[in-house]
Write a protein that holds these residues in place. Structure first.
Motif, PDB file in Angstrom:
ATOM      1  N   ASN A 189      35.600  43.100  41.652  1.00 41.31           N
ATOM      2  CA  ASN A 189      36.915  43.067  42.294  1.00 41.31           C
ATOM      3  C   ASN A 189      37.794  44.220  41.839  1.00 41.31           C
ATOM      4  O   ASN A 189      37.693  44.688  40.701  1.00 41.31           O
ATOM      5  CB  ASN A 189      37.622  41.748  41.991  1.00 41.31           C
ATOM      6  N   GLU A 200      42.964  42.878  43.979  1.00 42.63           N
ATOM      7  CA  GLU A 200      42.366  41.587  44.328  1.00 42.63           C
ATOM      8  C   GLU A 200      42.556  40.575  43.205  1.00 42.63           C
ATOM      9  O   GLU A 200      42.856  39.402  43.448  1.00 42.63           O
ATOM     10  CB  GLU A 200      40.879  41.770  44.639  1.00 42.63           C
ATOM     11  N   VAL A 201      42.384  41.035  41.965  1.00 41.88           N
ATOM     12  CA  VAL A 201      42.601  40.155  40.812  1.00 41.88           C
ATOM     13  C   VAL A 201      44.065  39.724  40.746  1.00 41.88           C
ATOM     14  O   VAL A 201      44.378  38.561  40.479  1.00 41.88           O
ATOM     15  CB  VAL A 201      42.198  40.881  39.506  1.00 41.88           C
ATOM     16  N   ALA A 258      44.699  37.173  43.640  1.00 42.01           N
ATOM     17  CA  ALA A 258      44.038  35.895  43.352  1.00 42.01           C
ATOM     18  C   ALA A 258      44.777  35.134  42.252  1.00 42.01           C
ATOM     19  O   ALA A 258      44.999  33.929  42.357  1.00 42.01           O
ATOM     20  CB  ALA A 258      42.586  36.129  42.940  1.00 42.01           C
ATOM     21  N   TYR A 262      41.662  30.592  41.517  1.00 41.30           N
ATOM     22  CA  TYR A 262      41.568  32.011  41.151  1.00 41.30           C
ATOM     23  C   TYR A 262      40.175  32.575  41.426  1.00 41.30           C
ATOM     24  O   TYR A 262      40.031  33.611  42.092  1.00 41.30           O
ATOM     25  CB  TYR A 262      41.927  32.197  39.673  1.00 41.30           C
ATOM     26  N   ARG A 318      39.171  35.156  44.354  1.00 40.94           N
ATOM     27  CA  ARG A 318      38.622  36.448  43.926  1.00 40.94           C
ATOM     28  C   ARG A 318      37.311  36.739  44.658  1.00 40.94           C
ATOM     29  O   ARG A 318      37.075  37.855  45.126  1.00 40.94           O
ATOM     30  CB  ARG A 318      38.403  36.423  42.410  1.00 40.94           C
TER      31      ARG A 318
END
Length: 336
Positions: free
Chosen positions: A4, A8-9, A12, A317, A321
């Protein structure tokens, strides 16, 4: 799934934190009220020799706005730091001679990564926690409603802080609670998740789907969070007392009146001596008042709350992700 990106992290983590804040916030409010030194004075009815449930359960979402405001940056900082440190440690971690096992055990890597991430995250989270926990203790008359922001518990609390630095009071207490918690939770969580996934693969039940990832993550995180929460409850009690007392020393020379309905934890508590062992002072005070039992006040509620919150938090999460990563790869493939 491809690795990722930081964005994106961040997304998420923010979505996961926002979801949990809304779902389990009432339990956090109850925990704060149970751990407050004013619990009996505010929520216990001596005439009936019982808890006044009408008052205890009133305004369970007080102060939620301050938490939602920092949800994205604090959770984003935590997870991007955690993933970066974990990946970096895994890359440079040598394997033992003649063995596939790394020289530094994985639990140590996970504990170190989560601790570093927590220290960074707490800098953003502390002001919101101070505001939130004090707002949770504001007593509102029965049937009252907020017709304007100035009547809200959050605004009443903010009036007590004349300097921004006062909102950082409690950072050491928050870090002192969160560091042991994450250092225990994440190694247990990663180990349980790895064990469950390995077992499913051996039995031929692994599907690699998002729903499977979410379920395995939720179960692992729930178990780890519950255990870590119970063990670190004394640290949480101290953190709660310190943050609730932050308003008490807002301005010793100020003559401004307290907002209606606000609660002060009482003169003589330890907030002004943060640089001289405030956490130890508060722990001693709790011990002198209620003994060891006082340090574990709210432990059952906190364990239940953490089991639910950790399971949902990390479950959302990890699944988000994975979904974002697959969506990015799929979009790139379609564009090609």
């Amino acid at each position: 799934m491809s690795k990722n990106t930081n964005v994106e992290v961040l997304i998420a983590g923010g979505i996961a934190a926002f979801t949990i804040d809304l779902l389990v916030y009432p339990l956090d409010t109850l925990k704060t009220r149970f751990q407050s030194r004013d619990y009996k004075r505010l929520y216990y009815d001596p005439a009936k020799n019982a808890v006044n449930k009408a008052v205890l359960f009133r305004g369970l979402y007080q102060g939620v706005g301050s938490v939602i405001l920092v949800t994205l940056p604090s959770s984003g900082i935590f997870f991007t730091t955690y993933e970066a440190v974990k990946s970096g440690c895994m890359e440079i971690n040598p394997t033992r001679s003649g063995s596939q096992h790394p020289l530094v055990p994985l639990p140590v890597v996970h504990a170190a990564a989560s601790s570093i991430a927590e220290l960074a995250s707490c800098l953003v989270l502390t002001p919101a926690e101070v505001i939130k926990q004090n707002a949770q203790m504001v007593r509102r008359p029965a049937g009252s409603h907020h017709s304007s922001f100035k009547q809200s518990p959050t605004y009443q609390v903010l009036q007590h802080f004349k300097k921004p630095t006062q909102l950082l009071r409690g950072y050491t207490s928050l870090a002192a609670r969160n560091l042991p918690f994450t250092a225990m939770q994440f190694p247990m969580y990663e180990h349980l998740k790895r064990t469950i996934n390995s077992s499913r693969q051996k039995k031929g039940k692994a599907t690699g789907s998002i729903s499977e990832l979410a379920a395995v993550t939720a179960v692992s995180a729930s178990a780890a969070g519950s255990v870590a929460s119970f063990i670190t409850t004394p640290l949480d009690v101290v953190k709660t007392r310190v943050m609730l007392s932050a308003m008490d020393k807002r301005s010793d020379n100020s003559s401004s009146p307290k907002p209606s309905g606000s609660v002060s934890p009482g003169k003589g508590s330890a907030p002004a001596r943060a640089s001289r062992g405030v956490n130890i002072d508060v722990a001693r005070q709790v011990l002198s008042e209620s003994g060891v039992k006082g340090l574990f006040r709210g432990a059952s509620l906190r364990s239940a709350w953490s089991a639910l919150a950790s399971g949902l938090y990390l479950g959302v999460y990890e699944s988000m992700r994975m979904w974002l990563g697959e969506r990015r790869v799929g979009t790139a493939g379609t564009g090609a």
